[in-house]
Design a protein around this motif. Structure first.
Motif, PDB file in Angstrom:
ATOM      1  N   ASN A  24      -8.694 -14.886   7.647  1.00  0.00           N
ATOM      2  CA  ASN A  24      -9.444 -13.684   7.305  1.00  0.00           C
ATOM      3  C   ASN A  24      -8.719 -11.617   6.668  1.00  0.00           C
ATOM      4  N   ASN A  25      -7.148 -12.526   6.867  1.00  0.00           N
ATOM      5  CA  ASN A  25      -6.184 -11.610   6.167  1.00  0.00           C
ATOM      6  C   ASN A  25      -6.869 -11.703   4.692  1.00  0.00           C
ATOM      7  N   LEU A  26      -6.753 -12.579   4.087  1.00  0.00           N
ATOM      8  CA  LEU A  26      -6.669 -13.317   2.570  1.00  0.00           C
ATOM      9  C   LEU A  26      -8.013 -11.963   2.014  1.00  0.00           C
ATOM     10  N   GLY A  33      -7.388   0.445   3.485  1.00  0.00           N
ATOM     11  CA  GLY A  33      -6.778  -0.019   4.541  1.00  0.00           C
ATOM     12  C   GLY A  33      -6.827  -0.688   5.759  1.00  0.00           C
ATOM     13  N   PHE A  34      -7.171  -2.004   4.995  1.00  0.00           N
ATOM     14  CA  PHE A  34      -7.172  -3.031   6.520  1.00  0.00           C
ATOM     15  C   PHE A  34      -5.336  -3.330   6.647  1.00  0.00           C
ATOM     16  N   LYS A  35      -5.078  -3.963   7.680  1.00  0.00           N
ATOM     17  CA  LYS A  35      -4.025  -4.115   8.504  1.00  0.00           C
ATOM     18  C   LYS A  35      -3.885  -5.728   8.528  1.00  0.00           C
ATOM     19  N   ALA A  90       2.108  -1.404   8.685  1.00  0.00           N
ATOM     20  CA  ALA A  90       3.254  -1.387   7.659  1.00  0.00           C
ATOM     21  C   ALA A  90       1.927  -0.347   6.237  1.00  0.00           C
ATOM     22  N   GLN A  91       2.611   0.103   5.567  1.00  0.00           N
ATOM     23  CA  GLN A  91       1.831   1.049   4.883  1.00  0.00           C
ATOM     24  C   GLN A  91       1.395   0.190   3.026  1.00  0.00           C
ATOM     25  N   GLY A  92      -0.116   0.428   3.246  1.00  0.00           N
ATOM     26  CA  GLY A  92      -1.040   0.095   2.350  1.00  0.00           C
ATOM     27  C   GLY A  92      -0.302   0.886   0.488  1.00  0.00           C
ATOM     28  N   VAL A 287      -2.313  -6.693   2.607  1.00  0.00           N
ATOM     29  CA  VAL A 287      -1.768  -8.563   2.808  1.00  0.00           C
ATOM     30  C   VAL A 287      -1.983  -8.070   1.333  1.00  0.00           C
ATOM     31  N   ASP A 288      -0.424  -9.345   1.363  1.00  0.00           N
ATOM     32  CA  ASP A 288      -0.124  -9.740  -0.141  1.00  0.00           C
ATOM     33  C   ASP A 288      -1.024 -11.091  -0.583  1.00  0.00           C
TER      34      ASP A 288
END
Length: 329
Positions: A24-26, A33-35, A90-92, A287-288
């Motif tokens: 889901n993150n990927l 703005g997704f965290k 965390a700030q994107g 997301v990294d």
């Protein structure tokens, strides 16, 4: 031996949930703005194993062997489970879009005096057509970091999910078709670094830009959320708050910060000067992708290891039932 089956199966279920969270993150890597969610893995309670009718046994550190009791062999781990997925606020990174309806929110607001983390969000809400002119009740307000907005057919600022963007009075922001404005603001909307809403006009005499505050909306509804881990995700990019500490509007948070400095509670501002908005930019997902892909491969390898354990135990049980336990065979 059966315990091993249950332990491995619980590990596979937990890893499956973890893999779904990472996927889901990927999938939301390009959602503004997704965290990302971070899966929290916990172990089931340990059990103590002992030999019955035997007073001799191994010494387990921290566990005394009582006289007259069965000898303790050791501890048995009964597996793991994924208890929850906590968002990482965390700030994107921010990227330039040059769209006047895009807004990047940057904050370096410090924790409160009790050490609770604080984060800054936009206030949004779903509003019935008949209630657009009224302030939204606190329990109906939702919070997001997605500053990728547009203007709907009624002239209101809305998010991609259809939520109305709120001002500091918890009212929907209307920049077009509003009789109080006298004219449509449109792309002449100007949002200052402090979230103040203005209209840009050109002075025909001097050919310079002039900024006029909107008569119906003074400032964006920026909200300071204390203990953001009490935010519950609703959909992809919107959260509702279920914490015990009340959410503060940015005006109140700045006033409390200045009052604390004047009273000598602390000397360095915790809120004032520690946030800003950047129009024509938007915050990207935090997301990294490289780290997420690495984590997904690690989860897959652990899942396959649990599969092999179950296969091995199943083979052992098969031999015990069909070969060792065979009668006259």
């Amino acid at each position: 031996m059966i315990r091993g089956l249950y332990t491995s199966a619980s590990g596979m279920l937990a890893l499956q949930n973890r893999q779904e969270s990472l996927a889901n993150n990927l999938a939301n890597i390009n959602t503004p703005g997704f965290k990302q969610d971070v899966g929290v893995m916990r172990a089931f309670p340990e059990q103590l194993l002992s030999r019955m009718n035997d007073q001799e046994g191994l010494d387990v550190p921290g566990v005394p062997t009582m006289p007259g009791q069965p000898a303790i062999i050791g501890r048995l781990h009964t597996g793991v489970y994924m208890s929850e997925a906590l968002p990482n606020f965390a700030q994107g990174d921010i990227e330039e879009t040059r769209n006047p309806y895009d807004l990047a929110l940057m904050d370096n607001i410090q924790p409160d005096q009790d050490g609770n983390e604080r984060r800054l969000f936009y206030s949004v809400a779903r509003i019935e057509q008949a209630n657009l002119a009224q302030p939204v009740q606190q329990e109906d307000i939702r919070y997001t970091r997605n500053g990728n907005w547009s203007v709907n057919s009624d002239g209101y600022l809305v998010t991609a999910e259809g939520y109305y963007v709120l001002d500091s009075s918890n009212q929907a922001i209307r920049i077009n078709h509003d009789p109080a404005l006298g004219t449509n603001v449109g792309q002449n909307l100007k949002i200052s670094e402090r979230g103040e809403l203005m209209q840009v006009t050109i002075d025909p005499t001097t050919n310079t830009e002039q900024y006029t505050a909107l008569p119906t909306h003074a400032r964006l509804g920026l909200a300071v959320v204390t203990d953001p881990l009490k935010l519950v995700r609703e959909g992809t990019n919107v959260f509702r708050f279920e914490g015990d500490i009340a959410v503060e509007g940015i005006d109140l948070a700045e006033a409390n910060d200045q009052a604390a400095i004047a009273a000598g509670t602390y000397n360095t501002p915790m809120v004032v000067g520690r946030f800003g908005t950047q129009q024509g930019w938007r915050e990207r997902s935090n997301v990294d992708p490289a780290q997420t892909m690495t984590s997904m491969m690690s989860v897959l390898r652990a899942y396959e290891a649990n599969q092999r354990v179950i296969t091995t135990i199943d083979g052992t049980l098969d031999k015990a039932a069909n070969e060792i336990g065979r009668v006259n065979g």
